[in-house]
Enzyme design. Structure first.
Site, PDB file in Angstrom:
ATOM      1  N   THR A  36       0.701 -82.998 -14.289  1.00 55.58           N
ATOM      2  CA  THR A  36       1.239 -81.898 -15.099  1.00 55.58           C
ATOM      3  C   THR A  36       2.285 -81.112 -14.331  1.00 55.58           C
ATOM      4  O   THR A  36       3.327 -80.750 -14.874  1.00 55.58           O
ATOM      5  CB  THR A  36       0.092 -80.965 -15.543  1.00 55.58           C
ATOM      6  OG1 THR A  36      -0.849 -81.740 -16.283  1.00 55.58           O
ATOM      7  CG2 THR A  36       0.608 -79.841 -16.410  1.00 55.58           C
ATOM      8  N   ASN A  88       7.152 -79.611 -19.269  1.00 59.50           N
ATOM      9  CA  ASN A  88       6.905 -80.853 -18.536  1.00 59.50           C
ATOM     10  C   ASN A  88       7.201 -82.121 -19.342  1.00 59.50           C
ATOM     11  O   ASN A  88       6.721 -83.185 -19.011  1.00 59.50           O
ATOM     12  CB  ASN A  88       5.487 -80.869 -17.964  1.00 59.50           C
ATOM     13  CG  ASN A  88       4.415 -80.787 -19.025  1.00 59.50           C
ATOM     14  OD1 ASN A  88       4.648 -81.082 -20.188  1.00 59.50           O
ATOM     15  ND2 ASN A  88       3.223 -80.392 -18.616  1.00 59.50           N
ATOM     16  N   PHE A 129      -2.130 -69.210 -21.084  1.00 60.61           N
ATOM     17  CA  PHE A 129      -0.840 -69.793 -21.450  1.00 60.61           C
ATOM     18  C   PHE A 129      -0.749 -70.207 -22.917  1.00 60.61           C
ATOM     19  O   PHE A 129       0.293 -70.705 -23.359  1.00 60.61           O
ATOM     20  CB  PHE A 129      -0.533 -71.014 -20.567  1.00 60.61           C
ATOM     21  CG  PHE A 129      -1.567 -72.111 -20.645  1.00 60.61           C
ATOM     22  CD1 PHE A 129      -1.559 -73.032 -21.676  1.00 60.61           C
ATOM     23  CD2 PHE A 129      -2.548 -72.223 -19.665  1.00 60.61           C
ATOM     24  CE1 PHE A 129      -2.505 -74.051 -21.749  1.00 60.61           C
ATOM     25  CE2 PHE A 129      -3.504 -73.240 -19.716  1.00 60.61           C
ATOM     26  CZ  PHE A 129      -3.474 -74.151 -20.759  1.00 60.61           C
ATOM     27  N   ARG A 172       7.299 -87.098 -15.670  1.00 65.09           N
ATOM     28  CA  ARG A 172       7.362 -85.685 -15.279  1.00 65.09           C
ATOM     29  C   ARG A 172       8.107 -85.487 -13.968  1.00 65.09           C
ATOM     30  O   ARG A 172       8.797 -84.478 -13.807  1.00 65.09           O
ATOM     31  CB  ARG A 172       5.958 -85.095 -15.236  1.00 65.09           C
ATOM     32  CG  ARG A 172       5.373 -84.932 -16.637  1.00 65.09           C
ATOM     33  CD  ARG A 172       3.982 -84.411 -16.610  1.00 65.09           C
ATOM     34  NE  ARG A 172       3.501 -84.096 -17.949  1.00 65.09           N
ATOM     35  CZ  ARG A 172       2.239 -84.148 -18.309  1.00 65.09           C
ATOM     36  NH1 ARG A 172       1.309 -84.502 -17.430  1.00 65.09           N
ATOM     37  NH2 ARG A 172       1.873 -83.840 -19.537  1.00 65.09           N
ATOM     38  N   GLU A 195      -5.898 -86.279 -32.253  1.00 70.91           N
ATOM     39  CA  GLU A 195      -4.462 -86.019 -32.160  1.00 70.91           C
ATOM     40  C   GLU A 195      -3.653 -86.965 -33.048  1.00 70.91           C
ATOM     41  O   GLU A 195      -2.694 -86.547 -33.693  1.00 70.91           O
ATOM     42  CB  GLU A 195      -4.010 -86.111 -30.706  1.00 70.91           C
ATOM     43  CG  GLU A 195      -4.561 -84.974 -29.873  1.00 70.91           C
ATOM     44  CD  GLU A 195      -4.133 -85.003 -28.426  1.00 70.91           C
ATOM     45  OE1 GLU A 195      -4.315 -83.977 -27.751  1.00 70.91           O
ATOM     46  OE2 GLU A 195      -3.614 -86.043 -27.950  1.00 70.91           O
ATOM     47  N   TYR A 239      -3.265 -77.176 -30.441  1.00 72.60           N
ATOM     48  CA  TYR A 239      -3.681 -76.782 -29.090  1.00 72.60           C
ATOM     49  C   TYR A 239      -4.857 -75.805 -29.091  1.00 72.60           C
ATOM     50  O   TYR A 239      -5.078 -75.089 -28.116  1.00 72.60           O
ATOM     51  CB  TYR A 239      -2.499 -76.181 -28.324  1.00 72.60           C
ATOM     52  CG  TYR A 239      -1.521 -77.224 -27.842  1.00 72.60           C
ATOM     53  CD1 TYR A 239      -1.848 -78.088 -26.806  1.00 72.60           C
ATOM     54  CD2 TYR A 239      -0.273 -77.359 -28.425  1.00 72.60           C
ATOM     55  CE1 TYR A 239      -0.962 -79.049 -26.355  1.00 72.60           C
ATOM     56  CE2 TYR A 239       0.636 -78.321 -27.986  1.00 72.60           C
ATOM     57  CZ  TYR A 239       0.270 -79.158 -26.947  1.00 72.60           C
ATOM     58  OH  TYR A 239       1.161 -80.114 -26.502  1.00 72.60           O
ATOM     59  N   ARG A 245      -1.144 -91.833 -19.232  1.00 75.30           N
ATOM     60  CA  ARG A 245      -1.311 -90.692 -18.333  1.00 75.30           C
ATOM     61  C   ARG A 245      -0.706 -91.001 -16.961  1.00 75.30           C
ATOM     62  O   ARG A 245      -0.125 -90.130 -16.320  1.00 75.30           O
ATOM     63  CB  ARG A 245      -2.772 -90.288 -18.248  1.00 75.30           C
ATOM     64  CG  ARG A 245      -3.239 -89.747 -19.613  1.00 75.30           C
ATOM     65  CD  ARG A 245      -4.570 -89.098 -19.602  1.00 75.30           C
ATOM     66  NE  ARG A 245      -4.596 -87.844 -18.886  1.00 75.30           N
ATOM     67  CZ  ARG A 245      -4.094 -86.688 -19.330  1.00 75.30           C
ATOM     68  NH1 ARG A 245      -3.480 -86.630 -20.501  1.00 75.30           N
ATOM     69  NH2 ARG A 245      -4.201 -85.588 -18.616  1.00 75.30           N
TER      70      ARG A 245
END
Length: 140
Positions: free
Chosen positions: A93, A114, A59, A104, A128, A51, A87
């Site tokens: 989100t 989430n 955050f 979600r 990723e 991340y 997505r």
């Protein structure tokens, strides 16, 4: 349309509640194939590297702590426009803003917890996927 691969993560809040099968059911019903999958436990440092793009966000530390708190399921999804399809099936989100029937909306506990992560573009997906999977694990 093109066949793509994207990364999907089932996050600690979902693995803790044994939702892997229910989440994967939604992913597969959306037309995506799970071509690689494993359950792992990240260290805070590993989560931090993954991340890193969020390092300057307020955050970041909380996110890294959360992602290292319990096991996660990392998987590679494949299909037509897989990034966009994933997505869409994940939903917004913020679960309050997510459409009915999305992962979600049904499973997230909050904006932070989430339940899932998905790559946001082709470049991100390539990074990723390579972060969690070696070429030997991509058996399609």
């Amino acid at each position: 349309m093109s066949v793509q691969r994207t990364l999907s993560i089932i996050k600690p809040d979902a693995t803790r509640r044994n939702l892997t099968g229910a989440i994967n059911n939604k992913i597969e019903k959306a037309g995506l194939r799970i071509i690689a999958q494993k359950r792992i436990k990240l260290s805070k440092e590993q989560a931090g590297i993954f991340y890193l793009v969020h390092k300057e966000r307020p955050f970041y530390d909380e996110l890294c702590d959360f992602m290292a708190s319990e096991p996660i399921v990392v998987q590679i999804l494949e299909g037509e426009d897989a990034i966009l399809v994933n997505r869409k099936v994940m939903g917004a989100t913020n679960p309050v803003e997510a459409e009915a029937g999305t992962i979600r909306k049904e499973f997230a506990l909050s904006i932070g917890e989430n339940s899932v992560h998905g790559s946001d573009g082709e470049t991100t997906a390539a990074f990723e996927i390579s972060y969690f999977f070696s070429g030997l694990e991509l058996v399609g």
